[in-house]
Design a protein around this motif. Structure first.
Motif, PDB file in Angstrom:
ATOM      1  N   ALA A  46       0.822  -1.217   0.000  1.00 26.76           N
ATOM      2  CA  ALA A  46       0.000   0.000   0.000  1.00 26.76           C
ATOM      3  C   ALA A  46       0.854   1.264   0.000  1.00 26.76           C
ATOM      4  O   ALA A  46       0.522   2.241  -0.683  1.00 26.76           O
ATOM      5  CB  ALA A  46      -0.951  -0.004   1.197  1.00 26.76           C
ATOM      6  N   THR A  47       1.954   1.276   0.733  1.00 27.58           N
ATOM      7  CA  THR A  47       2.832   2.451   0.785  1.00 27.58           C
ATOM      8  C   THR A  47       3.413   2.748  -0.593  1.00 27.58           C
ATOM      9  O   THR A  47       3.410   3.890  -1.047  1.00 27.58           O
ATOM     10  CB  THR A  47       3.967   2.242   1.800  1.00 27.58           C
ATOM     11  N   GLU A  48       3.894   1.706  -1.263  1.00 30.88           N
ATOM     12  CA  GLU A  48       4.456   1.887  -2.603  1.00 30.88           C
ATOM     13  C   GLU A  48       3.376   2.296  -3.601  1.00 30.88           C
ATOM     14  O   GLU A  48       3.608   3.133  -4.468  1.00 30.88           O
ATOM     15  CB  GLU A  48       5.154   0.610  -3.069  1.00 30.88           C
ATOM     16  N   GLU A  54       0.721   9.168  -6.132  1.00 27.67           N
ATOM     17  CA  GLU A  54       1.051  10.570  -5.910  1.00 27.67           C
ATOM     18  C   GLU A  54       2.133  11.078  -6.853  1.00 27.67           C
ATOM     19  O   GLU A  54       2.064  12.200  -7.343  1.00 27.67           O
ATOM     20  CB  GLU A  54       1.454  10.787  -4.458  1.00 27.67           C
ATOM     21  N   ASP A  55       3.142  10.226  -7.141  1.00 28.81           N
ATOM     22  CA  ASP A  55       4.273  10.665  -7.962  1.00 28.81           C
ATOM     23  C   ASP A  55       4.038  10.486  -9.455  1.00 28.81           C
ATOM     24  O   ASP A  55       4.602  11.226 -10.259  1.00 28.81           O
ATOM     25  CB  ASP A  55       5.545   9.910  -7.575  1.00 28.81           C
ATOM     26  N   ALA A  62      -3.044  15.660 -13.959  1.00 25.42           N
ATOM     27  CA  ALA A  62      -2.961  17.115 -14.074  1.00 25.42           C
ATOM     28  C   ALA A  62      -2.751  17.539 -15.527  1.00 25.42           C
ATOM     29  O   ALA A  62      -3.302  18.546 -15.970  1.00 25.42           O
ATOM     30  CB  ALA A  62      -1.838  17.649 -13.193  1.00 25.42           C
ATOM     31  N   GLU A  63      -1.976  16.746 -16.272  1.00 23.63           N
ATOM     32  CA  GLU A  63      -1.771  17.043 -17.689  1.00 23.63           C
ATOM     33  C   GLU A  63      -3.084  16.992 -18.452  1.00 23.63           C
ATOM     34  O   GLU A  63      -3.271  17.712 -19.421  1.00 23.63           O
ATOM     35  CB  GLU A  63      -0.781  16.048 -18.304  1.00 23.63           C
ATOM     36  N   THR A  67      -7.524  16.154 -11.368  1.00 24.54           N
ATOM     37  CA  THR A  67      -6.725  16.220 -10.151  1.00 24.54           C
ATOM     38  C   THR A  67      -6.843  14.924  -9.366  1.00 24.54           C
ATOM     39  O   THR A  67      -7.790  14.170  -9.522  1.00 24.54           O
ATOM     40  CB  THR A  67      -7.180  17.377  -9.227  1.00 24.54           C
ATOM     41  N   TRP A  68      -5.878  14.685  -8.515  1.00 26.16           N
ATOM     42  CA  TRP A  68      -5.869  13.551  -7.590  1.00 26.16           C
ATOM     43  C   TRP A  68      -5.565  14.101  -6.223  1.00 26.16           C
ATOM     44  O   TRP A  68      -4.512  14.668  -5.987  1.00 26.16           O
ATOM     45  CB  TRP A  68      -4.802  12.535  -8.011  1.00 26.16           C
ATOM     46  N   SER A  69      -6.477  13.941  -5.285  1.00 26.07           N
ATOM     47  CA  SER A  69      -6.274  14.477  -3.948  1.00 26.07           C
ATOM     48  C   SER A  69      -5.721  13.433  -2.994  1.00 26.07           C
ATOM     49  O   SER A  69      -5.318  13.764  -1.893  1.00 26.07           O
ATOM     50  CB  SER A  69      -7.593  15.021  -3.398  1.00 26.07           C
ATOM     51  N   GLY A  70      -5.730  12.177  -3.389  1.00 29.71           N
ATOM     52  CA  GLY A  70      -5.227  11.129  -2.519  1.00 29.71           C
ATOM     53  C   GLY A  70      -6.314  10.461  -1.702  1.00 29.71           C
ATOM     54  O   GLY A  70      -6.206   9.315  -1.359  1.00 29.71           O
TER      55      GLY A  70
END
Length: 97
Positions: A46-48, A54-55, A62-63, A67-70
């Motif tokens: 899950a962390t990865e 996010e990365d 965004a391109e 948007t992605w808020s998480g």
């Protein structure tokens, strides 16, 4: 898996450009299921996965003007005859008689 994600991204972008909403939904659903199985098999990933979202995903969205808020948190309260409709993504069509 990275190559599969790139291919899925390209397919989703093509479906969206063609206005093929059903194909886009099918591709998104397919990846939701894959990711759910992956997390069930290895919860530590899950962390990865969050880092990847996010990365990699957030800048790609965004391109495309998205948007992605998480995360999404919604709370709704209705009383008496009130109704609450909430939607995190997509379209909401309500037909009442």
């Amino acid at each position: 898996m990275e190559a599969e994600l790139v291919q899925a991204h390209d397919e989703i972008v093509s479906a969206r450009a063609a206005g093929n909403d059903s194909m886009e939904r099918e591709l998104v659903t397919e990846w939701q299921l894959k990711l759910r199985r992956l997390l069930a098999a290895d919860p530590a990933i899950a962390t990865e996965l969050r880092r990847l979202l996010e990365d990699e995903l957030a800048p790609a969205l965004a391109e495309g003007g998205q948007t992605w808020s998480g995360s999404v948190t919604m709370t709704g309260t209705a009383s008496d005859h009130g109704k609450v409709y909430q939607l995190g993504q997509g379209n909401l069509n309500i037909t009442e008689s």
